[in-house]
Every structure is written in structure tokens, then in C-alpha cells.
Design an enzyme around this catalytic site. Structure first.
Site, PDB file in Angstrom:
ATOM      1  N   HIS A 116       0.758  -1.274  -0.151  1.00 25.38           N
ATOM      2  CA  HIS A 116      -0.136  -0.169  -0.055  1.00 25.38           C
ATOM      3  C   HIS A 116       0.736   1.325  -0.175  1.00 25.38           C
ATOM      4  O   HIS A 116       1.611   1.315   0.471  1.00 25.38           O
ATOM      5  CB  HIS A 116      -0.945   0.019   1.163  1.00 25.38           C
ATOM      6  CG  HIS A 116      -2.130   1.124   1.276  1.00 25.38           C
ATOM      7  ND1 HIS A 116      -1.688   2.465   1.383  1.00 25.38           N
ATOM      8  CD2 HIS A 116      -3.171   0.920   0.792  1.00 25.38           C
ATOM      9  CE1 HIS A 116      -2.715   3.060   1.330  1.00 25.38           C
ATOM     10  NE2 HIS A 116      -3.556   2.236   0.801  1.00 25.38           N
ATOM     11  N   ASP A 151      -7.323   3.779   4.615  1.00 25.96           N
ATOM     12  CA  ASP A 151      -7.435   3.734   3.257  1.00 25.96           C
ATOM     13  C   ASP A 151      -7.618   2.323   2.642  1.00 25.96           C
ATOM     14  O   ASP A 151      -8.506   1.995   2.051  1.00 25.96           O
ATOM     15  CB  ASP A 151      -6.188   4.423   2.440  1.00 25.96           C
ATOM     16  CG  ASP A 151      -6.402   4.695   1.043  1.00 25.96           C
ATOM     17  OD1 ASP A 151      -7.447   5.550   0.723  1.00 25.96           O
ATOM     18  OD2 ASP A 151      -5.626   4.243   0.378  1.00 25.96           O
TER      19      ASP A 151
END
Ligand code: FES
Length: 390
Positions: A196, A349
Site C-alpha cells: 500500500h 485507506d
């Protein structure tokens, strides 16, 4: 006030769509949670009194470690190691900070989610540890009591290993083996998130800060040593994805960092006589000192909060003791992500994307290691397929 300032700092990050308003929303919502975020991790003893039980659970977990006659040898090793490990926890303040950090991360994550996704709010985090309370089973009992509509099983190990996340997932499958799965809860899972961009960014930020501790004349010559818990070579040969997922995090971090320094991935915390993944962190420090590379930064890359392997093994055993003996001139250790605002934004997120876009279960999880012979893995994978409704 502290929470408000943390949220205000998060608000400056482009991925975290949160504001100070999140604080007031959270303070108002002591209402029944709608979405559970179950944070899986191994956990660590809160006090030295928990060390014996903690070691016993690890040493008898065949997903984590495989020993001959494990039911006898496991407890024997646990008992033999208890005093030595207790001493280490005493030297870092008497216990592991993993629960404190996981609760902080969970609170900040759910506050951000309440703001980002009002349709799935209120969100509530549940800590699910494998080897100390609050145990995985306790978390699932609480979720059922709370009567949530949705539960996201979220591994706090960004890189998947059958020995860590796999073990926690097998424990969930065990819990439901003789118990009815609640029909009103929609389950889904995030079992890995090694690349990520915000995870890479938080490691890059931590390294950037630490590079400032070196004189500018030698800063570019500092060797960045990424260090992660090693794994028995048997598990690597079986096809565990952990080594290449850790390497992927390293590559993503270096590409976010954009510095000219050289770097290597090394492995720490080997136990027992069998061969594990190398080079070992301590031997790499000594070898670099011999090569004349005497300025080093250690970056724990596979754990998101401080624990015994950072606070004791890296800080005391390697940075304080071994580096001096080896003639290292300067060695620094980068802090783990903890409550860094970019890290909280990363968590938010990852989960928000998952809730909005899925997938509810990844194909990567459903595929077993090519040489897996474990019946537990086999039955747990078919359990999750059913649980999640794939
Ligand atoms: Fe990896 Fe079983 S050991 S799936």
C-alpha cells in the site's frame, strides 16, 4: 485536546479524508456499532506474569512452529525459556506495548472511518490476539454480543505468512468449528497489504527523519538495513509468501524514499537449531563493520508497532551491545509506524477501499502453499470460503 491535534495532523494528509469533526462525531456515537474491524495480531505479554502462558501458546501452535513431539517438547521449551524472556520484558519496562498501540491505532482508524464512510458507521475496533488476551475468540464473542451487521477481519501483519496471519485465521476457523456462525453478520477479510503506498510512505518518512541524525558529509553512505522476523527454510520451501511480500514492502519503501543510499533486507530473531532465512541481522551488522561500512540504519519493516524484537533485540542487543563490539561508528533504529498520521491514513485507506470496493476475500488467500500438507489449512480455507460467501 491530544486527539484533536492528532486528527488535525491527519487532516493534512491527502489520503485521509478526515477532519476535526470526526472527534465530535465519535464522542457522540456510543451507539450500537454497525461495522466491526477485527485487528489480528500475535500480541505480547502485558506483564511478566503472562510470559509463561504466552510462550506455551506459541510453542504448541503448529502453524507458528513445528517441533517433533510438540505436545511434550513445546511445553518443555516454553518452561525453559520463561525466566530469560521475563528478564527481557523487565528490561523494556515490564511488558509489551502491542495492546496499547493496537488500541490507539484502532480508535484512530475507526474515527477516520466514521468520517469517511457514514453509511457503514459507527465502526468499532476489536483486538484479536493469538497468544495473550484479548484472544481472537474473545473478540468474536464480543462482535456477536454487539450484534454488528458487518465484520472486516483485518490482519495487522501487512505481509502474509501462514505462521502469523494464517495461524490467527485458523484460530477463527477453530472457534466456529463447534459453534453456529452468526447469520446476521456479513464477514470479509483483508489478509495482506504489503505494498500500500501509504504504508511505504510511512516507512520512508521514518527513515528520512532518522537519516537527519547522521552528519551530512556521510549521510548518503549510510547503509539502510531493513530487518524482519526470519522464517524456517522449511516454511520458505513450502511456499510461504512472506519473504517476497516483505521484499515488496522494501522495494515500495525505497521507491517512495528516493535517496541514493544502498540497502539490504536481513532477517532477525531466529530460534532453534534448524536453518532459517538469512542473512541474519546481527551477522550483517558485524560483516558490514568489517567491510568498513560503519554507519547503519535499522528499519523494522514487518511489524506495525513496537514490540520485544524492536525494543530489546534491536535497541539493546544490537544497537547498544553488538554494534559497539563490532566497531560500528553510528547505528540508528527507525521507529515502527505506531500512531504516525500517515500510518493511520494507510489503515483508513486500506479498510475504506475494502468496504467500498472489496474483494471480500482474495484469491491469494484461497490458494494454499504448493507444498502445504496441513489439514488445518485445508479446512480453514474452505471455512472462510463459506463464511464470506464466495
Ligand atoms: Fe501455507 Fe498451509 S502452510 S497454506
Amino acid at each position: 485536546m491530544k486527539m484533536i491535534s492528532i486528527l488535525a495532523r491527519m487532516n493534512s494528509c491527502k489520503f485521509a479524508h478526515v477532519s476535526i469533526a470526526a472527534y465530535s462525531i465519535q464522542s457522540k456515537t456510543l451507539a450500537k456499532p454497525k461495522t466491526a474491524i477485527v485487528m489480528l495480531n500475535m500480541g505480547g505479554p502485558q506483564t511478566t506474569d503472562q510470559v509463561g502462558e504466552y510462550l506455551l501458546r506459541i510453542m504448541t501452535d503448529r502453524d507458528m512452529i513445528q517441533l517433533p513431539v510438540q505436545s511434550k517438547l513445546g511445553p518443555w521449551i516454553a518452561t525453559r525459556r520463561t525466566e530469560e524472556v521475563k528478564k527481557k520484558y523487565s528490561e523494556i519496562g515490564g511488558g509489551s506495548p502491542i495492546l496499547k498501540w493496537t488500541n490507539t491505532q484502532g480508535r484512530m482508524l475507526t474515527e477516520a472511518l466514521d468520517q469517511m464512510l457514514p453509511e457503514t458507521a459507527p465502526h468499532k475496533h476489536y483486538v484479536a490476539f493469538r497468544y495473550v488476551p484479548p484472544f481472537t475468540e474473545d473478540a468474536f464473542q464480543e462482535i456477536e454480543r454487539d450484534g454488528v451487521e458487518r465484520a472486516v477481519i483485518f490482519s495487522q501483519y501487512p505481509q502474509y505468512s501462514c505462521a502469523t496471519t494464517g495461524s490467527s485465521l485458523n484460530a477463527i476457523a477453530d472457534f466456529y468449528r463447534n459453534r453456529e456462525v452468526p447469520s446476521g453478520i456479513k464477514f470479509s477479510m483483508i489478509e495482506r497489504w504489503p505494498t500500500h503506498p501509504l504504508l511505504a510512505k510511512v516507512f520512508a518518512e521514518r527513515i528520512k527523519e532518522k537519516l537527519q541524525a547522521f552528519d551530512s558529509t556521510i549521510r548518503n553512505d549510510v547503509v539502510i538495513l531493513f530487518t524482519a522476523h526470519s522464517l524456517p527454510l522449511k516454511a520458505v520451501s513450502r511456499g510461504d509468501t512472506y519473504p517476497h511480500e516483505v521484499a515488496a514492502t522494501v522495494a515500495a519503501t525505497m521507491s517512495s524514499l528516493q535517496v541514493p543510499n544502498s540497502y539490504r533486507l536481513v532477517w532477525q530473531s531466529k530460534v532453534g537449531p534448524l536453518p532459517w532465512l538469512q542473512p541474519y541481522t546481527d551477522e550483517a551488522i558485524k560483516a558490514y563493520a568489517k567491510q568498513g561500512r560503519k554507519h547503519l540504519i535499522l528499519v523494522p519493516i514487518a511489524f506495525v508497532n513496537e514490540h520485544i524484537e524492536t525494543l530489546h533485540e534491536l535497541d539493546i542487543e544490537y544497537c547498544d551491545e553488538l554494534a559497539k563490539e563490532a566497531g560500528v561508528q553510528q547505528i540508528e533504529r527507525v521507529a515502527t509506524p505506531n500512531d504516525h498520521p500517515v500510518f493511520i491514513a494507510a489503515l483508513a485507506d486500506v479498510v475504506a477501499n475494502h468496504l467500498k470496493n472489496g474483494p471480500r476475500l482474495s484469491n491469494q488467500f484461497l490458494t494454499r502453499c504448493p507444498h502445504c500438507v496441513s489439514q488445518r489449512c485445508l479446512s480453514s480455507k474452505s471455512f472462510f470460503k463459506k463464511l464470506i460467501g464466495i
